[in-house]
Design a protein around this motif. Structure first.
Motif, PDB file in Angstrom:
ATOM      1  N   VAL A 272      41.109 -90.223  13.613  1.00 52.41           N
ATOM      2  CA  VAL A 272      41.063 -89.453  12.525  1.00 52.41           C
ATOM      3  C   VAL A 272      41.865 -89.853  11.597  1.00 52.41           C
ATOM      4  O   VAL A 272      41.729 -89.432  10.297  1.00 52.41           O
ATOM      5  CB  VAL A 272      41.187 -87.835  12.806  1.00 52.41           C
ATOM      6  CG1 VAL A 272      40.333 -87.569  14.198  1.00 52.41           C
ATOM      7  CG2 VAL A 272      42.665 -87.712  12.990  1.00 52.41           C
ATOM      8  N   ILE A 320      48.664 -87.774  11.258  1.00 52.51           N
ATOM      9  CA  ILE A 320      47.439 -86.746  11.198  1.00 52.51           C
ATOM     10  C   ILE A 320      47.921 -85.549  10.017  1.00 52.51           C
ATOM     11  O   ILE A 320      47.307 -84.687   9.961  1.00 52.51           O
ATOM     12  CB  ILE A 320      47.221 -86.272  12.611  1.00 52.51           C
ATOM     13  CG1 ILE A 320      47.076 -87.180  13.392  1.00 52.51           C
ATOM     14  CG2 ILE A 320      45.744 -85.468  12.395  1.00 52.51           C
ATOM     15  CD1 ILE A 320      46.666 -87.006  14.694  1.00 52.51           C
ATOM     16  N   ALA A 383      40.862 -84.652   3.264  1.00 48.34           N
ATOM     17  CA  ALA A 383      40.696 -84.012   4.356  1.00 48.34           C
ATOM     18  C   ALA A 383      39.768 -82.805   4.154  1.00 48.34           C
ATOM     19  O   ALA A 383      38.667 -82.571   5.005  1.00 48.34           O
ATOM     20  CB  ALA A 383      42.046 -83.519   5.088  1.00 48.34           C
ATOM     21  N   ASN A 443      35.304 -76.204   9.008  1.00 48.21           N
ATOM     22  CA  ASN A 443      35.792 -77.581   8.928  1.00 48.21           C
ATOM     23  C   ASN A 443      36.518 -77.655   7.399  1.00 48.21           C
ATOM     24  O   ASN A 443      37.229 -78.713   7.174  1.00 48.21           O
ATOM     25  CB  ASN A 443      34.692 -78.598   9.046  1.00 48.21           C
ATOM     26  CG  ASN A 443      34.361 -78.863  10.373  1.00 48.21           C
ATOM     27  OD1 ASN A 443      35.193 -78.992  11.236  1.00 48.21           O
ATOM     28  ND2 ASN A 443      32.786 -79.071  10.823  1.00 48.21           N
ATOM     29  N   TYR A 448      41.481 -80.396   8.365  1.00 48.15           N
ATOM     30  CA  TYR A 448      40.206 -80.807   9.203  1.00 48.15           C
ATOM     31  C   TYR A 448      40.504 -81.746  10.295  1.00 48.15           C
ATOM     32  O   TYR A 448      39.585 -81.918  11.283  1.00 48.15           O
ATOM     33  CB  TYR A 448      39.425 -81.228   8.025  1.00 48.15           C
ATOM     34  CG  TYR A 448      38.175 -82.100   8.424  1.00 48.15           C
ATOM     35  CD1 TYR A 448      37.180 -81.479   9.456  1.00 48.15           C
ATOM     36  CD2 TYR A 448      37.800 -83.418   8.131  1.00 48.15           C
ATOM     37  CE1 TYR A 448      36.166 -82.078   9.791  1.00 48.15           C
ATOM     38  CE2 TYR A 448      36.731 -84.057   8.653  1.00 48.15           C
ATOM     39  CZ  TYR A 448      36.009 -83.252   9.276  1.00 48.15           C
ATOM     40  OH  TYR A 448      34.699 -84.137   9.914  1.00 48.15           O
ATOM     41  N   ARG A 449      41.346 -82.786   9.894  1.00 45.42           N
ATOM     42  CA  ARG A 449      41.494 -83.788  10.980  1.00 45.42           C
ATOM     43  C   ARG A 449      42.172 -83.271  12.237  1.00 45.42           C
ATOM     44  O   ARG A 449      42.233 -83.719  13.387  1.00 45.42           O
ATOM     45  CB  ARG A 449      42.413 -85.002  10.319  1.00 45.42           C
ATOM     46  CG  ARG A 449      41.517 -85.676   9.224  1.00 45.42           C
ATOM     47  CD  ARG A 449      42.067 -86.855   8.451  1.00 45.42           C
ATOM     48  NE  ARG A 449      41.332 -87.188   7.340  1.00 45.42           N
ATOM     49  CZ  ARG A 449      41.748 -87.353   6.247  1.00 45.42           C
ATOM     50  NH1 ARG A 449      42.688 -86.813   5.861  1.00 45.42           N
ATOM     51  NH2 ARG A 449      40.655 -87.732   5.341  1.00 45.42           N
ATOM     52  N   ARG A 452      39.328 -81.796  14.204  1.00 41.78           N
ATOM     53  CA  ARG A 452      38.486 -82.876  14.947  1.00 41.78           C
ATOM     54  C   ARG A 452      39.446 -82.988  16.196  1.00 41.78           C
ATOM     55  O   ARG A 452      38.797 -83.389  17.174  1.00 41.78           O
ATOM     56  CB  ARG A 452      38.433 -83.964  14.075  1.00 41.78           C
ATOM     57  CG  ARG A 452      37.367 -83.935  12.880  1.00 41.78           C
ATOM     58  CD  ARG A 452      37.503 -85.158  12.080  1.00 41.78           C
ATOM     59  NE  ARG A 452      37.132 -86.470  12.932  1.00 41.78           N
ATOM     60  CZ  ARG A 452      37.047 -87.754  12.422  1.00 41.78           C
ATOM     61  NH1 ARG A 452      37.359 -88.094  11.470  1.00 41.78           N
ATOM     62  NH2 ARG A 452      36.384 -88.496  13.389  1.00 41.78           N
ATOM     63  N   THR A 453      40.577 -83.068  16.087  1.00 40.17           N
ATOM     64  CA  THR A 453      41.392 -83.711  17.418  1.00 40.17           C
ATOM     65  C   THR A 453      41.213 -82.467  18.309  1.00 40.17           C
ATOM     66  O   THR A 453      41.230 -82.619  19.304  1.00 40.17           O
ATOM     67  CB  THR A 453      43.094 -83.494  16.851  1.00 40.17           C
ATOM     68  OG1 THR A 453      43.019 -84.650  15.907  1.00 40.17           O
ATOM     69  CG2 THR A 453      44.008 -83.706  17.988  1.00 40.17           C
ATOM     70  N   GLU A 456      36.685 -82.478  19.024  1.00 34.60           N
ATOM     71  CA  GLU A 456      35.515 -83.472  19.165  1.00 34.60           C
ATOM     72  C   GLU A 456      35.816 -84.299  20.413  1.00 34.60           C
ATOM     73  O   GLU A 456      36.944 -84.538  20.763  1.00 34.60           O
ATOM     74  CB  GLU A 456      35.902 -84.466  17.790  1.00 34.60           C
ATOM     75  CG  GLU A 456      35.321 -84.146  16.671  1.00 34.60           C
ATOM     76  CD  GLU A 456      35.045 -85.141  15.546  1.00 34.60           C
ATOM     77  OE1 GLU A 456      35.809 -86.363  15.713  1.00 34.60           O
ATOM     78  OE2 GLU A 456      34.723 -85.240  14.443  1.00 34.60           O
TER      79      GLU A 456
END
Length: 850
Positions: A272, A320, A383, A443, A448-449, A452-453, A456
């Protein structure tokens, strides 16, 4: 008066000479220092590098510097389990220190995507110099002392410029408990003259070593799980400032040299993190590091190894968050002087290398200030933009387990991830989410990243070699039902804060008949343990039922706790008080009932209620066992259950009175060293009714040594070419390893070891190559891998094909007792809330799993 002036002048010259002597070895030529600021040597009473400095002395020196200089501010940000202080010394120009809060608020504009700064002239570069996350890698905390002195006392231009342009935050010791454990060992075995022989006791500390914290956890894996107080305090401080650069200083094998970033390209990078972090900032800073290390003649390497993929590292988490995280590795003296293949490695030399990199980090952060600030601002803007472009978000929540919901919410909110409590029901995929236990993470947010962590799944990788885990999807580790929401409109709800997380407890109404507690709740074992400690009889339901309660007819599942009132040895008033206290402690509900007659299913007097035996726990620890797994068990029971466990070194097994215990836990280890007589004694104890629980390699030992009748499944077969280039050997063999990935299993939710689960689907974590065959009994395979089980992470196709259909958890009866065999670790890193229940069931219900 003339005499006084002469004496003052002589004292000033003496102090200057001491400061000069301090700088001769460690500091750059031409460094000048304020003689009114004590050097570390003056404060400690010994030269840096001649002893390992205790944490209290490190804290004392940081506090002393703040008291002597207007350049420094001392702050306590938390404390460890052993009540050592976690501290930060902030160093900058006096005018900056006076206006620190204003500088912080201005800096936080960079992480707000709705604001645009653009002109960074009045902003500061914020640098967090972090040291010693592994307690037995001690050179960095000594370097922290010198770095603090350098920037507080330095009078030369490099220092004064840095203080004008930067806010330097020195966290001298990420892991005080582990450091003091190691420092005490190294100092206790130090000889005069020094012994450099690697086999000397000084260089080989006793189990569990100082690497880990009080609970034997690796805190450099805890920036994501936040299982421990040290990490929680550090993350709170991190998000207070959002530094631009964060250092993470380590040590490696004595025969190595020195490592600085960049790490191995592509294969070791987090999916990410934008490429400009790796291609731009990493390479930019590398120039400063190699110039500084070239100047002092140190050998080093880059780009070959180490890992920036797992987000729980201290060098990856900042990446991140729009910063530059930097890992450094120094060949360790593991004591004060040790032989290596290239001569002797001295403690002072290891300190000098880390100090040199510390100063180079600040130098780069000042010179590249605008680049760093622009990177951070663009990071959060991009992001949120990427999140908005992705659209939607993630809906999650388990209607049957508020405790696990709140634990996951707490994790998200600690990481500053915007999360909403939904005010309406929603169905996604095959899941139904109900208002009250349904939550939404959009999101379109600056984190946002990190979103995802958390959610996802990743199964495609550039490389097949991993230094650590290849999967970290937090929602899976919590066994959290969740689905991707792809609707065009954002869902409505109330944005949550950590103060909103208060559990489900309500004061229990009085009953003269019985109380019921749902076992689905994550913290139900905490309530059960409290009731058993109070001497109450508690029963577990082996079949579901429905019954009238003050809240109407309620359905109760497998494992439901039933506390009868009249059969207790205390009054009904005291029974009610204990139940109320237990549920308040656990943050869950209890239901008073006035009848034993169910509306469906079993009645409360059925033989399908079995009385729970109070566990009396014993765990073997010491050389040959995994301190990590033992610590995970210890921490789980301390923090989530409040249950004591007796920890006995394997050397002292002969002193155990086995009749005092009914449950034995064996973390990973090879127990043949116990000897045949001891192993036979343990077998007899199991036959007499004991419960033995084995984890991972201990399970492998129990099967291979024929302690139990279990079997290994067929190992995967991989074709090996007749001839290959030698240089490819590491990649070939490394790709065979299962280095930390997530898989789907099928759980028999009717089995006592799976009571409390409402779905047969359960994610598990695997980081080993033990392939356990299902039990020969059709009823004893509790958890089995799905046919195509991979959820997230790397595994080669041969291992994946062989893994499907093998067992993750089985039971094996032995006389009147039971052996419970976990192929996987249900307590991994304090983050696997989803599989903790299997382990706690083994403790509380294991003797009934027959």
């Amino acid at each position: 008066m003339k005499f006084k002036h002469l004496l003052s002048g002589l004292l000033m010259m003496l102090m200057l000479s001491q400061a000069t002597a301090q700088s001769d070895y460690f500091f750059p030529e031409g460094s000048r220092f304020d003689p009114n600021i004590p050097t570390p040597e003056e404060y400690l009473g010994y030269p840096i590098g001649t002893l390992h400095t205790r944490h209290d002395a490190i804290v004392g020196y940081m506090k002393e510097l703040a008291s002597k200089s207007e350049r420094a501010k001392f702050e306590i940000i938390g404390e460890t389990y052993e009540h050592r202080k976690l501290v930060v010394l902030t160093v900058s120009a006096p005018s900056n220190i006076e206006n620190l809060e204003s500088i912080r608020k201005d800096h936080l504009q960079l992480v707000d995507p709705d604001k645009h700064v653009g002109d960074y002239a009045d902003h500061k570069s914020v640098v967090l110099l972090g040291y010693n996350v592994h307690g037995n890698e001690p050179s960095s905390s000594e370097a922290a002392l010198l770095a603090a002195y350098y920037y507080v006392a330095g009078l030369h231009n490099e220092v004064t410029t840095a203080l004008d342009e930067a806010v330097i935050m020195i966290d001298p010791n990420f892991n005080p408990d582990g450091r003091d454990r190691h420092s005490t060992w190294a100092n206790a075995y130090k000889a005069n003259p020094l012994v450099s022989d690697p086999t000397d006791a000084e260089h080989n500390e006793m189990w569990p070593g100082g690497r880990t914290n009080h609970y034997w956890y690796d805190l450099n894996r805890d920036w994501l799980p936040l299982a421990h107080v040290e990490s929680q305090a550090r993350i709170d401080f991190y998000h207070k400032w959002y530094p631009n650069v964060v250092t993470d200083f380590h040590e490696m094998g004595t025969n190595s040299t020195y490592f600085f970033e960049p790490t191995k390209p592509f294969g070791s990078e987090n999916p990410v993190v934008p490429r400009d972090n790796y291609d731009g900032l990493n390479n930019l800073f590398a120039g400063y590091f190699h110039e500084a290390l070239d100047e002092i003649g140190s050998l080093y390497f880059t780009k070959e190894s180490y890992d920036n993929s797992y987000p729980g590292y201290g060098s990856t988490y900042p990446d991140i968050h729009g910063a530059l995280g930097l890992v450094f590795e120094q060949a360790s003296s593991r004591g004060h002087l040790q032989d290596s293949r290239m001569g002797k490695v001295a403690f002072a030399f290891t300190i000098k290398n880390h100090l040199t990199s510390s100063m180079a980090t600040v130098r780069a952060a000042v010179a590249e200030k605008n680049t760093l600030l622009a990177h951070m601002e663009n990071y959060f803007e991009s992001a949120k933009s990427e999140g908005a472009q992705a659209g939607g978000g993630w809906v999650f929540g388990d209607p049957s387990d508020n405790g696990r919901n709140e634990a996951f919410l707490d994790l998200l909110l600690r990481h500053k991830i915007k999360t909403l409590a939904l005010n309406e029901d929603i169905s996604l995929g095959d899941k139904n989410f109900k208002a009250g236990s349904a939550f939404y993470v959009p999101n379109a947010q600056k984190q946002y990243r990190m979103v995802r962590t958390m959610f996802e799944k990743v199964t495609t990788f550039y490389d097949s070699i991993f230094y650590d885990a290849s999967a970290w999807t937090a929602a899976l580790s919590y066994n959290m039902p969740y689905e991707r929401y792809v609707g065009k409109n954002q869902l409505n709800g109330v944005e949550l804060q950590r103060d909103d997380l208060k559990g489900s407890y309500e004061s229990v109404g009085k009953s003269e008949y019985a109380y019921l507690i749902e076992w689905d709740e994550y913290f139900a074992p905490k309530a059960l343990n409290y009731l058993l400690e109070k001497g109450l009889y508690v029963n577990s339901a082996f079949k579901p039922f429905s019954i009238e309660t003050p809240k109407g007819v309620q359905e109760f599942g497998y494992g439901t706790l039933m506390i009868p009132v009249r059969r207790q040895e205390v009054s009904s008033e005291l029974v009610r008080a204990y139940v109320d206290e237990a549920t308040e402690l656990a943050g869950i509900l209890a239901y008073p009932v006035t009848t034993g007659y169910s509306t469906s299913g079993i009645d409360l007097g059925s033989g399908n209620f079995q009385t729970i035996r109070k566990p009396k726990l014993l765990m073997l620890i010491g050389p040959g066992t995994s301190s990590y797994e033992a610590g995970e068990v210890w921490h789980l029971l301390d923090s989530k259950v409040g249950m004591p466990i007796t920890k006995v070194w394997t050397d002292n097994v002969g002193r155990i009175n086995w009749s005092d215990y009914n449950t034995l836990i064996l973390p990973s280890g090879y127990y043949s060293s116990l000897g045949e007589n001891t192993i036979d004694r343990i077998k007899q104890w199991v036959r007499d009714g004991g419960t033995m629980i084995t984890l991972r390699n201990a399970t492998s030992w129990a099967i291979s040594s024929k302690f139990v009748n279990g079997k290994f499944a067929d190992r995967p077969q991989r074709e090996t070419p007749e001839r290959m280039d030698y240089v490819t050997s590491r990649d070939f063999y490394g790709s065979n390893a299962i280095g930390g990935s997530m898989y789907m299993t099928d759980v028999d939710i009717t089995h006592p070891l799976a009571f409390g689960y409402t779905s047969r689907e359960l994610p598990v974590y695997r980081n080993h190559s033990i392939f356990m065959a299902p039990s020969s009994s059709p009823f004893n395979t509790v958890v089995k891998y799905a046919d195509n089980p991979l959820l997230s992470g790397y595994v080669n196709k041969e291992n994946l094909a062989a893994l499907g259909g093998t067992a993750s958890l089985i039971t094996s009866g032995m006389g009147r007792g039971n052996v419970i065999l976990f192929a996987d670790n249900p307590n991994f890193r304090g983050m696997w809330y989803g599989t903790n229940k299997l382990f706690l069931n083994a403790i509380f219900l294991g003797n009934m799993a027959r």
